[in-house]
Design a protein around this motif. Structure first.
Motif, PDB file in Angstrom:
ATOM      1  N   ARG A 330       0.765  -1.243   0.089  1.00  0.00           N
ATOM      2  CA  ARG A 330      -0.022   0.131  -0.033  1.00  0.00           C
ATOM      3  C   ARG A 330       1.063   1.119   0.108  1.00  0.00           C
ATOM      4  NH1 ARG A 330      -3.551  -1.059   5.273  1.00  0.00           N
ATOM      5  NH2 ARG A 330      -2.665  -3.104   4.615  1.00  0.00           N
ATOM      6  N   VAL A 356      -6.223   4.407  -8.401  1.00  0.00           N
ATOM      7  CA  VAL A 356      -6.171   4.715  -7.184  1.00  0.00           C
ATOM      8  C   VAL A 356      -7.436   4.776  -6.369  1.00  0.00           C
ATOM      9  CG1 VAL A 356      -3.914   5.805  -7.227  1.00  0.00           C
ATOM     10  CG2 VAL A 356      -5.748   7.244  -7.230  1.00  0.00           C
ATOM     11  N   ALA A 357      -7.482   4.898  -5.098  1.00  0.00           N
ATOM     12  CA  ALA A 357      -8.656   5.118  -4.245  1.00  0.00           C
ATOM     13  C   ALA A 357      -8.276   6.396  -3.763  1.00  0.00           C
ATOM     14  CB  ALA A 357      -8.748   4.275  -3.105  1.00  0.00           C
ATOM     15  N   GLU A 368     -12.789   5.442  -6.507  1.00  0.00           N
ATOM     16  CA  GLU A 368     -11.786   4.706  -7.346  1.00  0.00           C
ATOM     17  C   GLU A 368     -11.532   5.608  -8.739  1.00  0.00           C
ATOM     18  OE1 GLU A 368     -10.644   0.741  -7.757  1.00  0.00           O
ATOM     19  OE2 GLU A 368     -11.217   0.349  -5.314  1.00  0.00           O
ATOM     20  N   LEU A 387      -4.719   6.542  -2.602  1.00  0.00           N
ATOM     21  CA  LEU A 387      -4.071   5.112  -2.183  1.00  0.00           C
ATOM     22  C   LEU A 387      -3.854   4.251  -3.435  1.00  0.00           C
ATOM     23  CD1 LEU A 387      -2.985   3.446   0.232  1.00  0.00           C
ATOM     24  CD2 LEU A 387      -4.964   2.350   0.253  1.00  0.00           C
ATOM     25  N   TRP A 388      -2.731   3.872  -3.613  1.00  0.00           N
ATOM     26  CA  TRP A 388      -2.367   2.691  -4.520  1.00  0.00           C
ATOM     27  C   TRP A 388      -2.238   1.547  -3.843  1.00  0.00           C
ATOM     28  CZ3 TRP A 388       1.567  -0.799  -5.428  1.00  0.00           C
ATOM     29  CH2 TRP A 388       1.383  -1.450  -6.391  1.00  0.00           C
ATOM     30  N   THR A 389      -2.602   0.365  -4.363  1.00  0.00           N
ATOM     31  CA  THR A 389      -2.177  -0.933  -3.862  1.00  0.00           C
ATOM     32  C   THR A 389      -2.133  -1.992  -4.959  1.00  0.00           C
ATOM     33  OG1 THR A 389      -4.719  -1.759  -3.621  1.00  0.00           O
ATOM     34  CG2 THR A 389      -3.735  -0.563  -1.652  1.00  0.00           C
ATOM     35  N   LYS A 396      -7.045  -5.125  -3.452  1.00  0.00           N
ATOM     36  CA  LYS A 396      -8.328  -4.669  -3.790  1.00  0.00           C
ATOM     37  C   LYS A 396      -9.029  -4.370  -2.358  1.00  0.00           C
ATOM     38  CE  LYS A 396      -8.285  -6.529  -8.598  1.00  0.00           C
ATOM     39  NZ  LYS A 396      -9.044  -7.064  -9.541  1.00  0.00           N
ATOM     40  N   ARG A 399      -7.762  -1.463  -0.546  1.00  0.00           N
ATOM     41  CA  ARG A 399      -8.025  -0.149  -1.376  1.00  0.00           C
ATOM     42  C   ARG A 399      -9.555   0.148  -1.196  1.00  0.00           C
ATOM     43  NH1 ARG A 399      -5.894  -1.249  -6.616  1.00  0.00           N
ATOM     44  NH2 ARG A 399      -7.970  -1.691  -7.622  1.00  0.00           N
ATOM     45  N   TYR A 402     -10.030   1.852   2.286  1.00  0.00           N
ATOM     46  CA  TYR A 402      -9.530   3.237   2.402  1.00  0.00           C
ATOM     47  C   TYR A 402     -10.830   3.985   2.414  1.00  0.00           C
ATOM     48  CZ  TYR A 402      -6.476   7.401   0.952  1.00  0.00           C
ATOM     49  OH  TYR A 402      -5.982   8.573   1.049  1.00  0.00           O
TER      50      TYR A 402
END
Length: 513
Positions: A330, A356-357, A368, A387-389, A396, A399, A402
């Motif tokens: 994350r 990203v979220a 997203e 946030l990237w995951t 997922k 995300r 988040y």
């Protein structure tokens, strides 16, 4: 042993015989004054980039037995160009290390010219200079010259007092005809002055600072080379690079680059990055905010002064990026645009390297997205967090968490004043973790109710001041991996899928001071 510090006389001898750098002996650095550590010890403490032990002193203005004295080293310095007004003197009252330093007064358009007695800069990544300035300025330049070419550094930001100015000499490899084995001059000057400027110089060194920065989360490595960073490992896109560009700003590179466009009224917005809305003057600074077994946090600030030269303070127009990386992949990003005093911004577009979220606020929900757009800023300052995951089932879900991180109810503790908690619900969107605070007795107790589908590996930061270890219990089970942070708070993870209300208690002996 790698070179630590050498008196100038020894440097001349080594240069004359072409001695290999790895075979140069360490120097005792001369006797220390009463109550003062030896010079190499002072230099290692004053300049963190010398931690590798691989550095070479070109000028230190100290009296070394058998070598040139501090005042004798002044002959290596002059004021240029020919006929320019200025003065240089040996002083004892303003020094960075040791007993002596150089004081310079330079008229507008004048520079301090240093002719080093070691010309081969190969194998080093940085030229380091200690510079004392009486004001906050953004126009310090360092120019290097060989027999056939000349190269000028990016403008450097200097604050009142002593500064360590670092010049990434790896860039010389890309300068046509520049002979890095034959550097003849180093010029130091301020580009935008109307009256004579006074500054001090101490400890001019060559440094090879390539090294992994420690500690880091398990499986991750943060390497610094020159002024650039490379983060690898974990489940991050490989690699995450943070490198200084041609305009002096650091940008993400490699597999992960967030492209940004900021335009003023009437300016076009194309496909490539543009910062036209912020102006052409710019200075960049990178800081390592955190480096510990739980996470890596970096700050990347782009300053956009309205005019070059002296600043009143650091509260000027800027774009600030903060990156928080965790070992599970994350990656939280916070970006703030401060346009106070600038022309109106017509539009902003941020294109992350992947979906990203995007965090919402108390007024708007999150979502997203592969692109962030804003018509204007809605005021002098605008902020976004996302946030990237990894694209795995677990990633997922993190995300999704988040955007919907359940409900946290605190039954013991203090109110956490966390600027990164954008909607004041106990979750810091800028760092991708929950944030609470302990009471003065060192206690924090809360209940976490997950959303439908549960919470995957939630991360918690508890603000407090403790002495010794902090104990964390979740439903009666001891959480063993608790990471203390430099500000006194602690960080921990509830591992696995949290699919029912969970009670957590944090206790520790409060610090007495």
């Amino acid at each position: 042993m790698k070179t630590i510090s050498l008196p100038l006389l020894a440097l001349v001898a080594l240069a004359g015989v072409g001695c290999d750098r790895a075979s140069r002996p360490a120097s005792p650095g001369g006797p220390a004054l009463p109550g003062m550590d030896p010079l190499p010890v002072q230099q290692a403490r004053a300049y963190p980039e010398t931690v590798t032990g691989d550095f070479l002193s070109l000028a230190d203005f100290e009296n070394i037995p058998g070598g040139p004295g501090g005042q004798d080293q002044l002959r290596l310095f002059s004021i240029g160009p020919a006929g320019a007004e200025g003065a240089r003197s040996y002083v004892l009252n303003i020094t960075r290390t040791g007993a002596g330093a150089l004081e310079v007064t330079a008229a507008p358009n004048a520079e301090l010219v240093f002719k080093p007695q070691v010309h081969d800069f190969r194998g080093y990544t940085l030229l380091s200079l200690a510079i004392y300035c009486e004001s906050l300025r953004d126009d310090l330049h360092v120019t290097l010259a060989s027999d056939r070419a000349r190269w000028r550094s990016h403008a450097a930001l200097v604050r009142p007092g002593w500064n360590t100015v670092l010049v990434d000499i790896q860039r010389l490899a890309g300068v046509p005809n520049f002979e890095i084995a034959s550097v003849r001059e180093v010029r130091i000057g301020f580009a935008h002055v109307d009256t004579p400027v006074r500054f001090n110089v101490d400890d001019i060194m060559l440094i090879n600072n390539t090294r992994p920065l420690q500690p880091a989360p398990a499986g991750m490595k943060l390497v610094k080379t020159g002024l650039n960073y490379a983060l690898t490992g974990g489940k991050l896109p490989q690699p995450v690079l943070l490198s200084q560009g041609a305009d002096g700003l650091w940008r993400l590179g490699g597999a992960a680059n967030h492209r940004v466009q900021v335009v003023a009224m009437g300016q076009p917005m194309g496909a490539d990055e543009t910062l036209a809305g912020m102006g052409d003057l710019r200075v960049g600074v990178v800081d390592v905010l955190e480096l510990n077994p739980a996470r890596v946090r970096l700050a990347n600030t782009w300053f956009f002064p309205l005019r070059p030269g002296e600043w009143a303070n650091l509260a000027i127009r800027q774009i600030r990026w903060e990156y928080t990386f965790y070992a599970d992949g994350r990656w939280a990003t916070f970006v703030e645009i401060n346009n106070a005093g600038g022309a109106d911004i017509a539009a902003v577009r941020i294109a992350p390297f992947a979906t990203v979220a995007l965090a919402g606020t108390a007024e708007t929900g999150g979502c997203e997205t592969a692109e962030i757009r804003s018509q204007g800023l809605g005021g002098p300052i605008a902020r976004w967090a996302f946030l990237w995951t990894p694209e795995t089932p677990e990633g997922k879900q993190v995300r999704a968490n988040y955007l919907d991180h359940g409900v946290i109810r605190q039954t013991m503790g203090a109110k956490a004043d966390a600027p990164g908690d954008l909607d004041r619900d106990g979750f810091d969107e800028t760092q991708g973790c929950y944030v609470l605070a302990a009471d003065p007795a060192g206690h924090c107790r809360f209940a976490l109710t997950p959303p439908a589908g549960g919470l995957r590996d939630p991360i918690f930061r508890i603000i407090g001041k403790w002495e010794g270890k902090v104990a964390v219990n979740s439903e009666g089970l001891l959480i063993r991996d608790v990471t203390p942070l430099d500000d006194g708070s602690v960080l921990f993870v509830l591992k696995g899928l949290i699919d029912r209300p969970t009670h957590v208690e944090v206790t520790g002996r409060p610090a007495t001071r």
